[in-house]
Each structure stands twice: as structure tokens, then as C-alpha cells.
Design a protein around this motif. Structure first.
Motif, PDB file in Angstrom:
ATOM      1  N   SER A  48      12.710   7.398  -7.372  1.00 16.54           N
ATOM      2  CA  SER A  48      13.573   7.087  -8.595  1.00 16.54           C
ATOM      3  C   SER A  48      14.654   7.838  -7.960  1.00 16.54           C
ATOM      4  N   PRO A  49      16.312   7.537  -8.656  1.00 16.12           N
ATOM      5  CA  PRO A  49      17.483   7.871  -8.362  1.00 16.12           C
ATOM      6  C   PRO A  49      17.610   9.461  -8.347  1.00 16.12           C
ATOM      7  N   ASN A  50      18.157  10.005  -7.490  1.00 15.14           N
ATOM      8  CA  ASN A  50      18.428  11.652  -7.837  1.00 15.14           C
ATOM      9  C   ASN A  50      19.489  11.640  -8.730  1.00 15.14           C
ATOM     10  N   PRO A  51      19.383  12.685  -9.726  1.00 16.35           N
ATOM     11  CA  PRO A  51      20.318  12.867 -10.948  1.00 16.35           C
ATOM     12  C   PRO A  51      21.662  13.246 -10.210  1.00 16.35           C
ATOM     13  N   VAL A  52      21.655  13.944  -9.124  1.00 19.04           N
ATOM     14  CA  VAL A  52      22.945  14.602  -8.517  1.00 19.04           C
ATOM     15  C   VAL A  52      23.770  13.566  -7.704  1.00 19.04           C
ATOM     16  N   THR A  53      23.102  12.951  -6.876  1.00 15.25           N
ATOM     17  CA  THR A  53      23.637  12.099  -5.930  1.00 15.25           C
ATOM     18  C   THR A  53      23.486  10.543  -6.345  1.00 15.25           C
ATOM     19  N   GLY A  54      22.457  10.097  -6.993  1.00 15.64           N
ATOM     20  CA  GLY A  54      22.361   8.719  -7.366  1.00 15.64           C
ATOM     21  C   GLY A  54      21.593   8.047  -6.388  1.00 15.64           C
ATOM     22  N   LYS A  55      21.309   8.651  -5.219  1.00 18.80           N
ATOM     23  CA  LYS A  55      20.314   8.139  -4.026  1.00 18.80           C
ATOM     24  C   LYS A  55      18.882   8.249  -4.326  1.00 18.80           C
ATOM     25  N   PRO A  56      18.292   7.028  -4.116  1.00 15.15           N
ATOM     26  CA  PRO A  56      16.733   7.079  -4.599  1.00 15.15           C
ATOM     27  C   PRO A  56      16.134   7.882  -3.689  1.00 15.15           C
ATOM     28  N   SER A  57      15.143   8.835  -4.143  1.00 14.01           N
ATOM     29  CA  SER A  57      14.270   9.869  -3.515  1.00 14.01           C
ATOM     30  C   SER A  57      13.286   8.858  -2.523  1.00 14.01           C
ATOM     31  N   ILE A  58      12.672   9.760  -1.577  1.00 15.01           N
ATOM     32  CA  ILE A  58      11.750   9.157  -0.634  1.00 15.01           C
ATOM     33  C   ILE A  58      10.526   8.561  -1.933  1.00 15.01           C
ATOM     34  N   GLY A  59      10.322   7.348  -1.591  1.00 15.31           N
ATOM     35  CA  GLY A  59       9.032   6.731  -2.522  1.00 15.31           C
ATOM     36  C   GLY A  59       7.620   7.118  -1.740  1.00 15.31           C
ATOM     37  N   ARG A  60       6.667   6.345  -2.367  1.00 18.08           N
ATOM     38  CA  ARG A  60       5.380   6.439  -2.054  1.00 18.08           C
ATOM     39  C   ARG A  60       4.982   5.066  -1.047  1.00 18.08           C
ATOM     40  N   LYS A  61       6.043   4.199  -1.171  1.00 21.90           N
ATOM     41  CA  LYS A  61       5.977   2.940  -0.513  1.00 21.90           C
ATOM     42  C   LYS A  61       6.669   3.053   1.005  1.00 21.90           C
ATOM     43  N   TYR A  62       6.484   2.260   1.639  1.00 20.61           N
ATOM     44  CA  TYR A  62       7.393   2.122   3.094  1.00 20.61           C
ATOM     45  C   TYR A  62       8.590   1.438   2.715  1.00 20.61           C
ATOM     46  N   GLY A 102       0.862  -1.294   0.063  1.00 24.04           N
ATOM     47  CA  GLY A 102      -0.142  -0.009  -0.006  1.00 24.04           C
ATOM     48  C   GLY A 102       0.993   1.273  -0.033  1.00 24.04           C
ATOM     49  N   ASP A 103       0.350   2.309  -0.410  1.00 26.99           N
ATOM     50  CA  ASP A 103       0.839   3.559  -0.222  1.00 26.99           C
ATOM     51  C   ASP A 103       1.093   4.328   1.033  1.00 26.99           C
ATOM     52  N   LYS A 104       1.828   5.045   1.320  1.00 27.04           N
ATOM     53  CA  LYS A 104       1.990   5.493   2.704  1.00 27.04           C
ATOM     54  C   LYS A 104       0.787   6.621   2.537  1.00 27.04           C
ATOM     55  N   PRO A 105       0.548   6.867   3.845  1.00 30.86           N
ATOM     56  CA  PRO A 105      -0.678   7.780   4.052  1.00 30.86           C
ATOM     57  C   PRO A 105      -0.274   9.327   3.891  1.00 30.86           C
ATOM     58  N   VAL A 106      -0.708  10.214   3.054  1.00 33.11           N
ATOM     59  CA  VAL A 106      -0.640  11.438   3.054  1.00 33.11           C
ATOM     60  C   VAL A 106      -1.035  12.265   4.131  1.00 33.11           C
ATOM     61  N   ARG A 107      -0.060  12.934   4.833  1.00 32.52           N
ATOM     62  CA  ARG A 107      -0.402  13.648   5.824  1.00 32.52           C
ATOM     63  C   ARG A 107      -1.033  15.086   5.408  1.00 32.52           C
ATOM     64  N   VAL A 108      -2.035  15.434   5.973  1.00 32.66           N
ATOM     65  CA  VAL A 108      -2.816  16.677   5.608  1.00 32.66           C
ATOM     66  C   VAL A 108      -2.457  17.683   6.575  1.00 32.66           C
ATOM     67  N   HIS A 109      -2.140  18.814   6.073  1.00 27.00           N
ATOM     68  CA  HIS A 109      -1.633  19.981   6.957  1.00 27.00           C
ATOM     69  C   HIS A 109      -2.943  20.360   7.733  1.00 27.00           C
ATOM     70  N   TRP A 110      -2.542  20.841   8.958  1.00 34.61           N
ATOM     71  CA  TRP A 110      -3.642  21.321   9.861  1.00 34.61           C
ATOM     72  C   TRP A 110      -4.372  22.585   9.115  1.00 34.61           C
ATOM     73  N   ARG A 111      -3.848  23.283   8.375  1.00 37.95           N
ATOM     74  CA  ARG A 111      -4.609  24.314   7.667  1.00 37.95           C
ATOM     75  C   ARG A 111      -5.766  23.940   6.815  1.00 37.95           C
TER      76      ARG A 111
END
Length: 428
Positions: A132-146, A101-110
């Protein structure tokens, strides 16, 4: 009850509700509280947190464990299940949802009272897709899954939580819904291990995922210079210089006091994360230059001054000691200028690589500076990194191409007519 069958549930469309909260307090006896939707403390979690604190755990441990318990309790609340009536099927569905499943999207209090269609979405122009991998560092960015590491930590926490309450005979709990693997349920780990052999890293939990081995990444010198140039204040420059010079963990450096920074000895004292021992770490002269510039500027503004006062403070009133989350956001802002996704812990890896690259620096000294318990922990820095492997492969192809250009062209061998005459009886 154990063994009862739950009605079939569709976990594909399950959404984890944002009910309850993990409240951080200033009470050292109870640093965190798990609260339900009515603001009432969850008693089983409170007892477990108290046991963790009595076991001489860090104050950060209940918070880390509490986030996993909050996620589990939200799952139980959504399905109307009591914590001590959870079955293995419930644990299985929970871990399966965390995996697919996808991680829940936290809704801002506003925006909590608005229609979801009216909530503005952040612009992601120029940013890599989640995961996906970051083009500068090569590290994967934070994904939608845990991430597997998050799921493994959650499974371990929940299994230990239920083991704790099984020992206490809490409620109507009879079995642990998070079991061990089948060949380990009646025996302890490494029960018949040869003491001369190393411990095996086993998947003790039935629903525990395999965590991939991560290779530490260093920040290249030219990129570090660009990140350093993107910082906004002398405080941030001093922090970055000390992190790279000492190899201290991000939260360890933030524990330093004004009296712990000794310019004459070129050391700074920090409190270690695990042992909570006080240790002086060597730093570079440049780090102390930036520190002095920051202190002169801060003292003129009215920042508290004294040997026992914290070394790092916020830049605006009301003056508060700088915390980890604020330092992390400061570093992320500098990252955004380059489109990178390095973390504060990558600064520690960078310092480790720099010390180990020095042939005159004994590894045992590096171990002590980094605060590692075992010297073998440094083995992770002996593995080639992504950039090193790619650079070596490109250099190999360049050498092969140069060799093809410099070597003479090989021609096909010609037959000797005299030998053919002898062999076939003339006529050639």
C-alpha cells in the motif's frame, strides 16, 4: 528432454525451499559462489560467473545475477529437475509462480529449529499494509509479491544464462526454456530498424513482464530537514549532506578516500559505478563542515588515518569500511522516525531536481555530474511528479472557487414587453 510433458503440478501451494546459498567471497577471481544444500559449488553457475567477470562486468553483477540463479535452482531442486533438462513448461510455471505466488518469508537463523507457530511475528502497528502507498511519501511499500522489475530481471538473467550454455553445448541442453516472443525467435532485435530512428523498447522474452515507468521522487525540503534531524552521528549527517549535494549514487560515495575529499577545491572524488572512472564532484560547504566534525571525532577514537584509507568507517570497533547495507540501514532508521520509506537513491533524485531547477545550471553539466551517458536520460525529471500534480490540481480548484465568489451572479434575461407586442400582435 525437450518436448517431454511434465505431470500436472499445483503451483498454488508451492513454497520455495530455503536450500542452497549464494556465498560472497573475498576472492576477486570468484567473488560469489552458488552452493547447493551440501555446500558444493554449482558448476554451470560458476562458469557463467567467470564469463561475466571476463566481460569486464562489475563485481556486483555476479551477485545480482546469482540471486536470480539461486531462486531458479531452488525451484528445480524442489521439483527434482536437472538444470539442463528444464523445459518451457518449467520456465512457464516458474514465472507464473513469481507473478502470483507470495515471496518466501526468510526465517531468521535463531528460529530455524522452532515450530512455525512459535516464531514471533514483527509488530506492524502503525505501518501501512504491504504494497500500500506510504502516507508520508506516497511510494508503495514492499509487497508480498515479486515486483515486475524483479521478475523482468530474473527472466532476462535466466534467458541469457541458457543462451550462454547453448553456445557452449553444455550438458544435454538443446533449447532455451526461456524463449523469445514468437515473432523474434529467428531474428535479432531491431534487425530492420532505420538507423535514424530510436530503438524500440521491446519485450524480447516470452515470459518477460511489462515494467511500469517509474517517476523519480524528490524528498521535500521540510521532510529532508526532519530526516536529517533524526540522524545519530556526524558521519551520518556528512553522508546525507554529500549525497544530496553531489547526486552521487549511494555506493559511489562510499568509495571515496580521505585524500579524495579536497576542502580547498570543495570537491570529493568517487569511483563511478558503470565505467569505474574516478571523478571529482562539487559539494556544499555544509557537507565539508559535517565531514570535518566526523573526522575529528573518528580519529580520536582510533579510526585509521591516511590519504589512501577509506573516508567512511563503522562507528564501533573493529573498524571496517562502511558498506552499502550498513548505510542503507542507517537511513532506514531515520525514515522510521517519520514513518517514511524513502531510499538512498531518492537522495540522488533530490539532488538532480535541485540542479535542474536552477535556471543558470546547464543540463549538460548536470549530466556530467550525475554520470549519465546520454543527455536524454534527464528527460525523466521533466515529467511532473505526484506531489506537483496534486498541488497543481488543488490550486486549480481553489482558483475556480475564488472566481465563483468574486464574479457577479448571472440572472436570467427578462423579455422586453414591446418586442412581444410586435411579435404576437399585442396583449402582452
Amino acid at each position: 528432454m525437450p518436448g517431454e510433458q511434465r505431470p500436472g503440478r499445483d503451483m498454488k501451494s508451492f513454497v520455495l525451499p530455503e536450500t542452497g546459498q549464494l556465498l560472497e567471497t573475498d576472492d576477486p577471481w570468484e567473488p560469489v559462489q552458488l552452493l547447493d544444500s551440501f555446500g558444493r559449488p554449482v558448476e554451470p553457475a560458476a562458469v557463467y560467473f567467470k564469463d561475466l567477470m571476463a566481460a569486464d562486468s562489475s563485481v556486483l553483477t555476479p551477485r545480482s545475477y546469482g540471486m536470480d540463479l539461486l531462486r531458479w535452482w531452488r525451484f528445480l531442486w524442489a521439483l527434482g529437475i536437472e538444470w539442463d533438462r528444464a523445459t518451457r513448461e518449467d520456465a512457464r510455471d516458474f514465472m507464473l509462480w513469481m507473478k502470483l505466488g507470495d515471496k518466501p518469508v526468510r526465517v531468521h537463523w535463531r528460529h530455524r529449529d522452532k515450530d512455525p507457530a512459535d516464531i514471533p511475528r514483527p509488530s506492524r502497528v502503525g505501518r501501512p499494509a504491504p504494497g500500500s502507498p506510504n502516507p508520508v511519501t506516497g511510494k508503495p511499500s514492499i509487497g508480498r509479491k515479486y515486483a515486475p522489475r524483479t521478475r523482468a530481471h530474473c527472466e532476462t538473467v535466466l534467458r541469457s544464462f541458457y543462451d550462454f550454455h547453448l553456445d557452449r553445448n553444455s550438458g544435454s541442453l538443446l533449447v532455451n526454456p526461456f524463449p523469445l516472443v514468437r515473432n523474434r525467435r529467428s531474428a535479432r532485435a531491431n534487425a530492420h530498424r532505420n538507423p535514424e530512428d530510436d530503438h524500440k523498447k521491446e519485450r524480447t522474452g516470452l515470459y518477460r513482464p511489462t515494467v511500469p515507468q517509474e517517476i523519480p521522487r524528490r524528498i521535500p525540503e521540510e521532510k529532508y530537514t526532519e530526516v536529517f534531524a533524526g540522524l545519530r552521528s556526524h558521519r551520518d549527517r556528512a553522508l546525507l549532506a554529500f549525497w544530496v549535494a553531489t547526486g552521487a549514487r549511494a555506493e559511489e560515495l562510499l568509495t571515496a578516500t580521505q585524500g579524495g575529499a579536497i576542502v580547498g577545491q570543495q570537491t570529493i572524488g568517487v569511483t563511478r559505478k558503470g565505467t569505474r572512472d574516478y571523478q571529482e564532484l562539487p559539494a556544499t560547504p555544509d557537507a565539508f563542515v559535517w565531514l570535518r566534525l566526523y573526522q575529528e571525532e573518528a580519529w580520536k577514537k582510533g579510526v585509521p588515518r591516511g590519504r589512501r584509507h577509506p573516508l567512511w568507517w563503522t562507528l564501533r570497533r573493529p573498524w571496517r569500511p562502511l558498506e552499502y547495507d550498513a548505510a542503507r540501514m542507517m537511513f532506514n532508521r531515520a525514515n522510521d522516525l517519520l514513518g517514511a520509506n524513502w531510499t538512498l537513491h531518492d537522495l540522488r533524485h533530490t539532488a538532480s531536481f535541485m540542479m535542474l531547477d536552477d535556471p543558470d545550471m546547464p543540463p549538460v553539466y548536470v549530466q556530467h555530474i550525475l554520470g549519465h551517458k546520454h543527455l536524454a536520460t534527464l528527460d525523466i525529471y521533466n515529467r511532473p511528479g505526484r506531489d506537483d500534480v496534486i498541488a497543481a490540481g488543488l490550486a486549480h480548484h481553489a482558483r475556480m472557487e475564488q472566481r465563483r465568489k468574486t464574479q457577479p451572479v448571472r440572472r436570467d434575461p427578462e423579455y422586453n414587453p414591446a418586442s412581444l407586442n410586435v411579435l404576437f400582435g399585442g396583449g402582452f
